[in-house]
Scaffold this motif. Structure first.
Motif: not given
Length: 114
Positions: A46-65
């Motif tokens: 997904x596209x990030x709302x703002x760049x993090x470490x010069x990256x504009x996208x990232x793999x999102x993962x949710x874990x419920x436990x």
């Protein structure tokens, strides 16, 4: 035992195999500490709302436990040490959030069956 939900973002330069390996590492940490994994969702790239470490996208993962509070500290230390993780957020769910999450899971499972 409290119920928690954690969302973490992995760097987009990982291959599919490397991303799954990273997710398995964190799930392994949870199960090794005695946590019970309730739900896991891969939200994908997904596209990030703002760049993090010069990256504009990232793999999102949710874990419920469900886990004891001291498990969270170990999990977050491992998030900070792993260079593949660019952001993470873990929070304890109250009874209303847990009920909502259960309803959301049920709705998703009925949609998959249709």
């Amino acid at each position: 035992m409290n119920q928690y939900e954690t969302v973490f973002i992995l760097t987009p330069v990982l291959s599919d195999v490397q991303m799954k390996e990273a997710v398995e590492k964190f799930k392994g940490i949870l199960t090794a500490e005695g946590a019970e994994i309730i739900n896991e969702e891969n939200w994908g790239l997904k596209k990030l709302a703002y760049p993090i470490q010069k990256k504009s996208t990232g793999f999102y993962q949710l874990v419920e436990f469900k886990a004891e509070p001291q498990v969270i500290e170990k999990l977050e230390i491992n998030f900070r040490r792993d260079e593949r993780v660019i952001r993470f957020l873990t929070f304890r769910m109250d009874k209303y959030a847990a009920e909502y999450a259960a309803k959301r899971r049920n709705v998703k499972s009925t949609k998959k069956e249709d």
